[in-house]
Design a protein around this motif. Structure first.
Motif, PDB file in Angstrom:
ATOM      1  N   LEU A 275       0.849  -1.184   0.000  1.00  0.00           N
ATOM      2  CA  LEU A 275       0.000   0.000   0.000  1.00  0.00           C
ATOM      3  C   LEU A 275       0.886   1.235   0.000  1.00  0.00           C
ATOM      4  CD1 LEU A 275      -2.835   1.318   0.306  1.00  0.00           C
ATOM      5  CD2 LEU A 275      -2.492   1.158   2.778  1.00  0.00           C
ATOM      6  N   VAL A 276       0.611   2.162  -0.925  1.00  0.00           N
ATOM      7  CA  VAL A 276       1.367   3.414  -1.020  1.00  0.00           C
ATOM      8  C   VAL A 276       0.504   4.525  -0.455  1.00  0.00           C
ATOM      9  CG1 VAL A 276       2.518   5.046  -2.556  1.00  0.00           C
ATOM     10  CG2 VAL A 276       2.561   2.605  -3.088  1.00  0.00           C
ATOM     11  N   LEU A 277       1.072   5.263   0.508  1.00  0.00           N
ATOM     12  CA  LEU A 277       0.384   6.405   1.114  1.00  0.00           C
ATOM     13  C   LEU A 277       1.025   7.695   0.626  1.00  0.00           C
ATOM     14  CD1 LEU A 277       0.285   5.133   4.813  1.00  0.00           C
ATOM     15  CD2 LEU A 277      -1.511   4.908   3.080  1.00  0.00           C
ATOM     16  N   ASN A 278       0.218   8.728   0.442  1.00  0.00           N
ATOM     17  CA  ASN A 278       0.734  10.035   0.096  1.00  0.00           C
ATOM     18  C   ASN A 278       1.473  10.595   1.301  1.00  0.00           C
ATOM     19  OD1 ASN A 278       1.175  12.241  -1.526  1.00  0.00           O
ATOM     20  ND2 ASN A 278      -0.976  12.559  -1.999  1.00  0.00           N
ATOM     21  N   ALA A 279       2.185  11.682   1.130  1.00  0.00           N
ATOM     22  CA  ALA A 279       2.934  12.280   2.233  1.00  0.00           C
ATOM     23  C   ALA A 279       2.026  12.678   3.391  1.00  0.00           C
ATOM     24  CB  ALA A 279       3.730  13.485   1.750  1.00  0.00           C
TER      25      ALA A 279
ATOM     26  N   PHE B 144      -0.403  10.831   4.384  1.00  0.00           N
ATOM     27  CA  PHE B 144      -0.907   9.527   4.828  1.00  0.00           C
ATOM     28  C   PHE B 144      -2.274   9.162   4.253  1.00  0.00           C
ATOM     29  CE2 PHE B 144       2.691   9.701   7.525  1.00  0.00           C
ATOM     30  CZ  PHE B 144       2.974   8.395   7.878  1.00  0.00           C
ATOM     31  N   GLU B 145      -2.687   9.763   3.117  1.00  0.00           N
ATOM     32  CA  GLU B 145      -3.891   9.321   2.428  1.00  0.00           C
ATOM     33  C   GLU B 145      -3.493   8.163   1.519  1.00  0.00           C
ATOM     34  OE1 GLU B 145      -2.781  12.570   1.069  1.00  0.00           O
ATOM     35  OE2 GLU B 145      -3.441  13.563   2.889  1.00  0.00           O
ATOM     36  N   PRO B 146      -4.317   7.124   1.432  1.00  0.00           N
ATOM     37  CA  PRO B 146      -3.986   6.005   0.543  1.00  0.00           C
ATOM     38  C   PRO B 146      -4.041   6.433  -0.922  1.00  0.00           C
ATOM     39  CG  PRO B 146      -6.131   5.669   1.571  1.00  0.00           C
ATOM     40  CD  PRO B 146      -5.562   6.901   2.172  1.00  0.00           C
ATOM     41  N   LEU B 147      -3.013   6.031  -1.683  1.00  0.00           N
ATOM     42  CA  LEU B 147      -2.934   6.396  -3.100  1.00  0.00           C
ATOM     43  C   LEU B 147      -3.136   5.210  -4.031  1.00  0.00           C
ATOM     44  CD1 LEU B 147       0.100   8.795  -3.662  1.00  0.00           C
ATOM     45  CD2 LEU B 147      -2.309   9.268  -3.969  1.00  0.00           C
ATOM     46  N   ALA B 148      -2.371   4.140  -3.780  1.00  0.00           N
ATOM     47  CA  ALA B 148      -2.393   3.018  -4.716  1.00  0.00           C
ATOM     48  C   ALA B 148      -1.860   1.769  -4.030  1.00  0.00           C
ATOM     49  CB  ALA B 148      -1.536   3.334  -5.940  1.00  0.00           C
ATOM     50  N   VAL B 149      -2.033   0.665  -4.718  1.00  0.00           N
ATOM     51  CA  VAL B 149      -1.441  -0.600  -4.307  1.00  0.00           C
ATOM     52  C   VAL B 149      -0.484  -0.987  -5.425  1.00  0.00           C
ATOM     53  CG1 VAL B 149      -1.884  -3.014  -3.764  1.00  0.00           C
ATOM     54  CG2 VAL B 149      -3.476  -1.269  -2.999  1.00  0.00           C
ATOM     55  N   VAL B 150       0.769  -1.222  -5.074  1.00  0.00           N
ATOM     56  CA  VAL B 150       1.786  -1.544  -6.072  1.00  0.00           C
ATOM     57  C   VAL B 150       2.446  -2.878  -5.735  1.00  0.00           C
ATOM     58  CG1 VAL B 150       2.261   0.883  -6.614  1.00  0.00           C
ATOM     59  CG2 VAL B 150       3.595  -0.258  -4.841  1.00  0.00           C
ATOM     60  N   THR B 151       3.235  -3.375  -6.657  1.00  0.00           N
ATOM     61  CA  THR B 151       3.960  -4.618  -6.423  1.00  0.00           C
ATOM     62  C   THR B 151       5.091  -4.380  -5.429  1.00  0.00           C
ATOM     63  OG1 THR B 151       5.523  -4.233  -8.219  1.00  0.00           O
ATOM     64  CG2 THR B 151       3.474  -5.428  -8.767  1.00  0.00           C
TER      65      THR B 151
ATOM     66  N   TYR C 221       4.596  15.092  -1.351  1.00  0.00           N
ATOM     67  CA  TYR C 221       3.158  15.035  -1.566  1.00  0.00           C
ATOM     68  C   TYR C 221       2.859  14.989  -3.060  1.00  0.00           C
ATOM     69  CZ  TYR C 221      -1.794  16.016  -1.091  1.00  0.00           C
ATOM     70  OH  TYR C 221      -3.154  15.929  -1.149  1.00  0.00           O
ATOM     71  N   VAL C 222       1.955  14.089  -3.463  1.00  0.00           N
ATOM     72  CA  VAL C 222       1.522  13.967  -4.857  1.00  0.00           C
ATOM     73  C   VAL C 222       0.082  14.463  -4.929  1.00  0.00           C
ATOM     74  CG1 VAL C 222       1.038  12.356  -6.735  1.00  0.00           C
ATOM     75  CG2 VAL C 222       3.023  11.995  -5.262  1.00  0.00           C
ATOM     76  N   LYS C 223      -0.146  15.475  -5.774  1.00  0.00           N
ATOM     77  CA  LYS C 223      -1.496  16.017  -5.913  1.00  0.00           C
ATOM     78  C   LYS C 223      -2.320  15.089  -6.800  1.00  0.00           C
ATOM     79  CE  LYS C 223      -4.001  20.142  -7.159  1.00  0.00           C
ATOM     80  NZ  LYS C 223      -3.963  21.480  -7.703  1.00  0.00           N
ATOM     81  N   ILE C 224      -3.522  14.738  -6.326  1.00  0.00           N
ATOM     82  CA  ILE C 224      -4.412  13.881  -7.092  1.00  0.00           C
ATOM     83  C   ILE C 224      -5.651  14.678  -7.486  1.00  0.00           C
ATOM     84  CG2 ILE C 224      -4.433  11.375  -6.913  1.00  0.00           C
ATOM     85  CD1 ILE C 224      -5.115  11.582  -4.043  1.00  0.00           C
ATOM     86  N   PRO C 225      -6.092  14.549  -8.737  1.00  0.00           N
ATOM     87  CA  PRO C 225      -7.315  15.258  -9.139  1.00  0.00           C
ATOM     88  C   PRO C 225      -8.544  14.575  -8.544  1.00  0.00           C
ATOM     89  CG  PRO C 225      -6.445  13.968 -10.974  1.00  0.00           C
ATOM     90  CD  PRO C 225      -5.473  13.845  -9.832  1.00  0.00           C
ATOM     91  N   TYR C 226      -9.318  15.311  -7.726  1.00  0.00           N
ATOM     92  CA  TYR C 226     -10.474  14.729  -7.063  1.00  0.00           C
ATOM     93  C   TYR C 226     -11.709  14.678  -7.940  1.00  0.00           C
ATOM     94  CZ  TYR C 226      -8.068  14.230  -2.696  1.00  0.00           C
ATOM     95  OH  TYR C 226      -7.199  13.818  -1.723  1.00  0.00           O
ATOM     96  N   GLY C 227     -11.722  15.411  -9.049  1.00  0.00           N
ATOM     97  CA  GLY C 227     -12.865  15.381  -9.935  1.00  0.00           C
ATOM     98  C   GLY C 227     -12.830  14.191 -10.887  1.00  0.00           C
ATOM     99  N   ARG C 228     -11.866  13.326 -10.714  1.00  0.00           N
ATOM    100  CA  ARG C 228     -11.659  12.198 -11.612  1.00  0.00           C
ATOM    101  C   ARG C 228     -12.821  11.207 -11.524  1.00  0.00           C
ATOM    102  NH1 ARG C 228      -6.110   9.218 -10.638  1.00  0.00           N
ATOM    103  NH2 ARG C 228      -7.023   9.037  -8.591  1.00  0.00           N
TER     104      ARG C 228
END
Length: 167
Positions: free
Chosen positions: A4-8, A10-17, A59-66
């Motif tokens: 599990l990858v968390l943003n800076a 600590f919001e969950p972003l993705a699951v990676v290998t 921190y990685v900015k994620i578009p919330y309107g996606r």
């Protein structure tokens, strides 16, 4: 093995290998928060802990309107693998308004469906069958749907996903 990858923040972003997670850690782009106990990876004279949860250093900015893309797996997940008509275990999806009658592949027109109900309904609408939908099909929302690759969780991730799942 998944991580599990968390943003800076600590919001969950993705699951990676595991390999991708280890690469992020070794390149200084992430730090390990949780490890998988008793399952290290050995290199030539080097031992690496297997990360279960990592946090990015920037921190990685994620578009919330996606918009959440419509997929068969997503429809089944949204409906908890239960048939929208009878409530039994579902393994297929059904168009509420059949495609032959102008029904689209959209969150609002797709429901999880068991094989029996899907076969019986055929090319008709639920109203023509005298059936009622047990769920109101709509696009899923919330941070847990924004986490890429999250289909099944690991118990160690629960504390990091709790705010996302509750939303």
């Amino acid at each position: 093995m998944r991580t599990l990858v968390l943003n800076a923040g600590f919001e969950p972003l993705a699951v990676v290998t595991f390999r991708r997670a280890l690469a992020l850690v070794l390149n200084g782009k992430a730090t390990i928060v949780e490890i998988v106990e008793d399952d290290p990876v050995w290199g030539i004279g080097v031992r690496f802990d297997r990360p279960s949860v990592i946090v990015l250093t920037r921190y990685v900015k994620i578009p919330y309107g996606r918009l959440v893309p419509v997929t068969r797996r997503g429809v089944l997940r949204r409906d908890a693998h239960r048939c929208g008509y009878c409530g039994q275990a579902a393994s297929t999806i059904d168009h509420v308004v059949p495609r032959s009658r102008g029904g689209e592949d959209s969150w609002e027109n797709l429901v999880a469906c068991c094989l029996r109900c899907n076969s019986v309904k055929g090319n008709r609408t639920p109203a023509e069958m005298g059936w009622r939908l047990g769920v109101t099909p709509r696009m899923p929302f919330g941070p847990s749907w924004a986490v890429r690759g999250l289909e099944r969780t690991v118990p160690a991730w629960e504390q990091y996903l709790a705010p996302a799942v509750a939303a």
